[in-house]
Design a protein around this motif. Structure first.
Motif, PDB file in Angstrom:
ATOM      1  N   ALA A   1     -37.853  10.125   8.225  1.00 20.76           N
ATOM      2  CA  ALA A   1     -37.354  10.484   6.905  1.00 20.76           C
ATOM      3  C   ALA A   1     -38.048  11.732   6.382  1.00 20.76           C
ATOM      4  O   ALA A   1     -39.239  11.951   6.619  1.00 20.76           O
ATOM      5  N   VAL A   2     -37.271  12.548   5.671  1.00 18.47           N
ATOM      6  CA  VAL A   2     -37.812  13.729   5.001  1.00 18.47           C
ATOM      7  C   VAL A   2     -37.572  13.542   3.508  1.00 18.47           C
ATOM      8  O   VAL A   2     -36.428  13.558   3.048  1.00 18.47           O
ATOM      9  N   GLY A   3     -38.651  13.335   2.734  1.00 23.73           N
ATOM     10  CA  GLY A   3     -38.493  13.115   1.301  1.00 23.73           C
ATOM     11  C   GLY A   3     -37.869  11.754   1.000  1.00 23.73           C
ATOM     12  O   GLY A   3     -37.885  10.834   1.825  1.00 23.73           O
ATOM     13  N   THR A   4     -37.296  11.633  -0.191  1.00 19.70           N
ATOM     14  CA  THR A   4     -36.669  10.379  -0.618  1.00 19.70           C
ATOM     15  C   THR A   4     -35.153  10.527  -0.619  1.00 19.70           C
ATOM     16  O   THR A   4     -34.627  11.621  -0.843  1.00 19.70           O
TER      17      THR A   4
ATOM     18  N   TYR B   1     -28.712  14.603   7.992  1.00 22.71           N
ATOM     19  CA  TYR B   1     -28.541  13.646   6.895  1.00 22.71           C
ATOM     20  C   TYR B   1     -27.820  12.407   7.408  1.00 22.71           C
ATOM     21  O   TYR B   1     -26.924  12.489   8.256  1.00 22.71           O
ATOM     22  N   LEU B   2     -28.216  11.258   6.873  1.00 22.62           N
ATOM     23  CA  LEU B   2     -27.594   9.981   7.186  1.00 22.62           C
ATOM     24  C   LEU B   2     -27.172   9.319   5.879  1.00 22.62           C
ATOM     25  O   LEU B   2     -27.969   9.210   4.944  1.00 22.62           O
ATOM     26  N   ALA B   3     -25.920   8.874   5.795  1.00 21.73           N
ATOM     27  CA  ALA B   3     -25.414   8.199   4.597  1.00 21.73           C
ATOM     28  C   ALA B   3     -25.201   6.721   4.899  1.00 21.73           C
ATOM     29  O   ALA B   3     -24.790   6.355   6.000  1.00 21.73           O
ATOM     30  N   TYR B   4     -25.461   5.869   3.927  1.00 20.19           N
ATOM     31  CA  TYR B   4     -25.264   4.436   4.114  1.00 20.19           C
ATOM     32  C   TYR B   4     -25.046   3.754   2.764  1.00 20.19           C
ATOM     33  O   TYR B   4     -25.519   4.215   1.724  1.00 20.19           O
ATOM     34  N   LEU B   5     -24.313   2.655   2.793  1.00 20.79           N
ATOM     35  CA  LEU B   5     -24.029   1.887   1.595  1.00 20.79           C
ATOM     36  C   LEU B   5     -25.164   0.904   1.332  1.00 20.79           C
ATOM     37  O   LEU B   5     -25.612   0.195   2.242  1.00 20.79           O
TER      38      LEU B   5
ATOM     39  N   LEU C   1     -36.418   5.417  11.460  1.00 23.07           N
ATOM     40  CA  LEU C   1     -36.139   5.935  10.122  1.00 23.07           C
ATOM     41  C   LEU C   1     -36.302   4.837   9.079  1.00 23.07           C
ATOM     42  O   LEU C   1     -35.644   3.794   9.144  1.00 23.07           O
ATOM     43  N   ASP C   2     -37.182   5.066   8.105  1.00 19.37           N
ATOM     44  CA  ASP C   2     -37.332   4.164   6.964  1.00 19.37           C
ATOM     45  C   ASP C   2     -36.277   4.544   5.928  1.00 19.37           C
ATOM     46  O   ASP C   2     -36.333   5.618   5.340  1.00 19.37           O
ATOM     47  N   LEU C   3     -35.295   3.662   5.720  1.00 17.69           N
ATOM     48  CA  LEU C   3     -34.170   3.996   4.846  1.00 17.69           C
ATOM     49  C   LEU C   3     -34.561   4.118   3.386  1.00 17.69           C
ATOM     50  O   LEU C   3     -33.979   4.907   2.641  1.00 17.69           O
ATOM     51  N   GLY C   4     -35.488   3.293   2.943  1.00 15.27           N
ATOM     52  CA  GLY C   4     -35.847   3.321   1.530  1.00 15.27           C
ATOM     53  C   GLY C   4     -35.089   2.298   0.701  1.00 15.27           C
ATOM     54  O   GLY C   4     -35.528   1.911  -0.380  1.00 15.27           O
ATOM     55  N   PHE C   5     -33.913   1.864   1.193  1.00 16.78           N
ATOM     56  CA  PHE C   5     -33.112   0.836   0.536  1.00 16.78           C
ATOM     57  C   PHE C   5     -32.573  -0.111   1.605  1.00 16.78           C
ATOM     58  O   PHE C   5     -32.573   0.208   2.798  1.00 16.78           O
ATOM     59  N   SER C   6     -32.098  -1.249   1.170  1.00 16.87           N
ATOM     60  CA  SER C   6     -31.584  -2.235   2.097  1.00 16.87           C
ATOM     61  C   SER C   6     -30.137  -1.918   2.484  1.00 16.87           C
ATOM     62  O   SER C   6     -29.349  -1.468   1.652  1.00 16.87           O
TER      63      SER C   6
ATOM     64  N   ASP D   1     -23.539  -3.441  -2.085  1.00 19.04           N
ATOM     65  CA  ASP D   1     -22.155  -2.960  -2.042  1.00 19.04           C
ATOM     66  C   ASP D   1     -21.836  -1.953  -3.133  1.00 19.04           C
ATOM     67  O   ASP D   1     -20.666  -1.646  -3.382  1.00 19.04           O
ATOM     68  N   THR D   2     -22.834  -1.421  -3.769  1.00 13.66           N
ATOM     69  CA  THR D   2     -22.673  -0.360  -4.767  1.00 13.66           C
ATOM     70  C   THR D   2     -23.824   0.626  -4.601  1.00 13.66           C
ATOM     71  O   THR D   2     -24.975   0.205  -4.432  1.00 13.66           O
ATOM     72  N   ASN D   3     -23.499   1.893  -4.645  1.00 13.83           N
ATOM     73  CA  ASN D   3     -24.414   3.024  -4.461  1.00 13.83           C
ATOM     74  C   ASN D   3     -24.504   3.421  -2.984  1.00 13.83           C
ATOM     75  O   ASN D   3     -24.830   2.594  -2.121  1.00 13.83           O
ATOM     76  N   VAL D   4     -24.188   4.663  -2.731  1.00 13.25           N
ATOM     77  CA  VAL D   4     -24.333   5.230  -1.392  1.00 13.25           C
ATOM     78  C   VAL D   4     -25.575   6.109  -1.392  1.00 13.25           C
ATOM     79  O   VAL D   4     -25.729   6.987  -2.246  1.00 13.25           O
ATOM     80  N   HIS D   5     -26.459   5.862  -0.446  1.00 16.21           N
ATOM     81  CA  HIS D   5     -27.689   6.636  -0.309  1.00 16.21           C
ATOM     82  C   HIS D   5     -27.539   7.634   0.829  1.00 16.21           C
ATOM     83  O   HIS D   5     -26.944   7.319   1.870  1.00 16.21           O
ATOM     84  N   VAL D   6     -28.083   8.819   0.632  1.00 11.23           N
ATOM     85  CA  VAL D   6     -28.067   9.853   1.666  1.00 11.23           C
ATOM     86  C   VAL D   6     -29.506  10.255   1.946  1.00 11.23           C
ATOM     87  O   VAL D   6     -30.194  10.798   1.072  1.00 11.23           O
ATOM     88  N   ALA D   7     -29.970   9.958   3.150  1.00  9.81           N
ATOM     89  CA  ALA D   7     -31.347  10.246   3.540  1.00  9.81           C
ATOM     90  C   ALA D   7     -31.400  11.508   4.385  1.00  9.81           C
ATOM     91  O   ALA D   7     -30.600  11.681   5.307  1.00  9.81           O
ATOM     92  N   GLN D   8     -32.354  12.390   4.065  1.00  8.50           N
ATOM     93  CA  GLN D   8     -32.580  13.535   4.932  1.00  8.50           C
ATOM     94  C   GLN D   8     -33.415  13.089   6.122  1.00  8.50           C
ATOM     95  O   GLN D   8     -34.358  12.295   5.981  1.00  8.50           O
TER      96      GLN D   8
END
Length: 697
Positions: free
Chosen positions: A91-94, A68-72, A33-38, A76-83
């Motif tokens: 990954a599905v979409g952004t 869905y997968l959620a990660y910080l 899975l390519d998270l899109g963010f670090s 240490d700011t902003n939680v991303h939720v990847a489909q």
């Protein structure tokens, strides 16, 4: 009739082999899975700074079509939720970004999106000091935020006291039957009688985002310093809940929401720390699971045992504290017949008892340290228990984790009666760092493809180990994986024998599987750990209660509402957190507590405070306690050697195909026996053989 019994015995062995895990069971999908963010995969533990996996909540929609997968974010700011595609884990979409989120605390996938439990800072009237974040549930539908509901902070339980969540330790679940989201999380109050104290809260929100105050289910304040939360949905509130508090007990508190109910275990704790039984910081997930289609639940945790029970003078009659049996942790499980009732014996609270852990159903024993314990269910009869090991641990901190060289993650099948099925399998590079969920006929979870180091404190902030990839692993129901990888998982020499099995569905294969597995030995031959006996130390007064506490019939007396508690710190040669914190008893209207600051962040990972034990250290035993009511197969030990070695996946599939035919033949034999008057005798012999097998004769 001898032939009938032999056929039946053979069938039992086939079912047993099908249910246990084997060398090809563990499927891994590294960096898929390519998270899109670090993302920073390490979360420092409270006080010790020892590394924990930073949780990545993972959930699959009811229709099974999306995950869905959620990660910080590593900032240490902003939680991303990847489909995520639940078949390929791509990954599905952004990803969706929930701005200003400080931690991913729980995730529920729906057919049209997801709901996320996180914590964000708020401003304005009655906001917490210093921009301390507040827990909130955020709902996204079809890519858009449709509502966000704060479950603490301004306006929530203002009559009791406003709460905040500096660390998002908790979980989020959803009941389709009740049409309710349930959130259970750690809080610290910043107004009211409990100001400065740490406790927990249980809140319910409906599908429209409206807070629901439900008598007997909603709780503004529950367990003191609950850093161990286990939460699972039920058909109606209250949802199933377990808490680990810093007074010395683990409670099945579904009915009470506080420090009472049914006592699962006594544990050695210290003021401000509950011993990390459910993972501590970034834990509190996949610790309590429902067997689908039943009212039964299974709970798993890391225990150090409980010996030499002393009175908890702060809580009063019916409450005790204890010393640890060992400084290292082992894995225990507990079964519930429903969301509020244990199937086995409760832990005792008898002052002066030399042993307080005889009721434990231990999956492991010995001096190896086990941590990061989780459990999930395959179906109505089979579950998976997982943990990590340190073969030669250093356990120097009271009520905290241990350090040492990581020696593998382990995966053990168990049945709905709590019996282990075969031996655990192990891996040195596949472990659990996010929710274990059921995808079709598999249990799957996320992890980060990196070398895992438990040998030293991790410090604060980013560890220089950020990643932009996520990996996934799965174990099929029945234990038969694809077996296509060059390095497959191996059966460990386990300390938990299997004596019976429940039939499970046929295993499925995966088109993508590349496990990298190394077997390790889960049997310790090291010397027993020396455990100092704690001496109680007085602490600041906890608030008294003016309301009647909820109680129920248990083997030991429950406290009266006037008995309040502050868990004493242990006086020993091992380091102890120096906090004067003492949380209020979980009742609706406490009296004014003594002011209490938050524990300051230590500048040195190793606490400097220590004291000398006033009693002779206890030499611990390495054999498990035996409960009079427990099955002889409960707990651990070397295998009997009577069960066949795990077959190949092809042999397992063939066994499944033969089972139905053999069952038909068996039925025909019994019918024939009944017709000539020998059926009753044959059934009696089969029953006797099964009984002899179960009791180890």
């Amino acid at each position: 009739m001898a032939s009938t019994a032999l056929v039946f015995s053979f069938l039992l062995k086939c079912v047993f082999v099908a249910a246990q895990l084997s060398s090809s069971s563990l499927e891994s999908h590294p960096d898929v899975l390519d998270l899109g963010f670090s993302f920073d995969p390490v979360k420092p533990a409270y006080w010790t700074n020892l590394p924990h996996h930073r949780r990545t909540p993972f959930s699959v929609s009811p229709d099974g079509k999306s995950a869905y997968l959620a990660y910080l974010d590593s900032s240490d700011t902003n939680v991303h939720v990847a489909q995520v595609d639940p078949t390929t884990f791509a990954a599905v979409g952004t990803p969706v970004t929930v701005k200003d989120g400080k931690e991913a605390g729980g995730l529920v996938a729906q057919n049209d999106g997801f709901a996320l439990l996180t914590n964000v800072a708020v401003t304005g009237t009655d906001a917490p000091p210093s921009n301390t974040p507040v827990p909130v549930i955020v709902r996204y539908q079809n890519g858009q935020e449709t509502w966000r509901t704060f479950v603490a902070g301004p306006g929530v339980h203002a009559d009791f006291g406003l709460a905040m969540a500096p660390d998002m330790n908790g979980d989020l679940v959803y009941s389709e039957s009740a049409k309710l989201y349930g959130a259970y999380f750690v809080v610290t109050d910043y107004t009211g009688n409990a100001k400065g104290h740490f406790g927990d809260s249980i809140e319910y929100v409906d599908d429209t985002g409206s807070n629901q105050t439900i008598t007997g289910a909603t709780s503004a304040w529950g367990c003191s310093h609950n850093t161990g939360i286990a939460f699972e949905a039920a058909d109606e509130p209250p949802f199933a809940s377990v808490c680990a508090e810093d007074h010395g007990s683990i409670w099945l508190n579904t009915k009470t929401q506080g420090m009472s109910g049914q006592k699962i275990a006594g544990e050695n704790t210290t003021n401000g720390a509950s011993g990390e039984p459910m993972g501590g910081m970034s834990g509190s997930y996949s610790a309590l699971a429902n067997f689908p289609g039943t009212t039964q639940y299974i709970f798993a945790w890391a225990t150090r045992g409980c010996v030499n029970l002393t009175p908890d003078s702060w809580m009063g009659n019916g409450f005790t504290q204890c010393s640890p049996r060992t400084m290292n942790h082992n894995v225990a499980i507990s079964l519930m017949s429903d969301k509020q009732t244990m199937t086995g014996a409760q832990a005792i609270s008898t002052v002066g008892a030399p042993s307080g852990d005889d009721q434990l159903n231990l999956v492991t024993t010995g001096t190896i340290d086990r941590s990061n314990v989780h459990v999930a269910t395959f179906d109505s009869s089979t579950a998976l228990v997982t943990w990590e090991e340190i073969a030669s641990p250093s356990c120097t901190d009271v009520a905290m984790g241990c350090s040492g060289t990581f020696t593998g993650a382990y995966y053990q099948a168990v049945d709905s009666s709590g019996k282990t099925l075969g031996d655990p399998i192990s891996s040195n590079d596949v472990y659990v760092s996010g929710d274990i969920v059921n995808i079709g006929d598999k249990l799957c979870w996320p992890y980060v493809n990196t070398a895992w180091d438990l040998s030293k404190p991790s410090g604060y902030g980013s560890q220089g180990t950020t990643t932009t990839k996520m990996s996934f692993a799965c174990i099929p129901n029945g234990g038969a994986g694809s077996g296509s990888a060059s390095n497959s998982s191996s059966n460990a020499t386990a300390s938990a024998p299997a004596t019976s099995a429940a039939a499970t569905s046929a295993a499925a294969t995966s088109a993508v599987a590349s496990p990298s597995i190394i077997a390790t030995d889960s049997v310790s031959t090291g010397a027993a750990v020396q455990v100092p006996s704690p001496t109680p130390i007085s602490s600041d007064a906890a608030p008294s209660s003016t309301a009647a506490a909820v109680s129920e019939a248990v083997p030991t007396p429950e406290p009266s509402s006037s008995d309040v508690a502050s868990a004493p710190e242990s006086s020993s040669s091992i380091t102890t957190p120096t906090t004067n914190e003492s949380a209020p008893v979980p009742t609706p209207t406490p009296a004014d507590p003594a002011p209490e600051p938050e524990p300051s962040t230590p500048t040195d990972p190793t606490p400097s405070s220590s004291s000398t034990p006033t009693e002779t250290p206890i030499t611990t035993i390495t054999t498990p306690p035996v409960s009079p009511s427990a099955s002889p197969s409960s707990g651990s030990g070397s295998g009997s050697g009577s069960d066949p070695a795990p077959p190949s996946p092809t042999q397992q599939q063939q066994a499944f195909q033969q089972i139905l035919k053999l069952l038909e033949q068996l039925l025909a034999l019994f019918k024939s026996s009944n017709s000539n008057g020998e059926g009753a005798e044959a059934a009696s012999k089969v029953k006797a053989r099964r009984h002899a097998r179960d009791v180890g004769v």
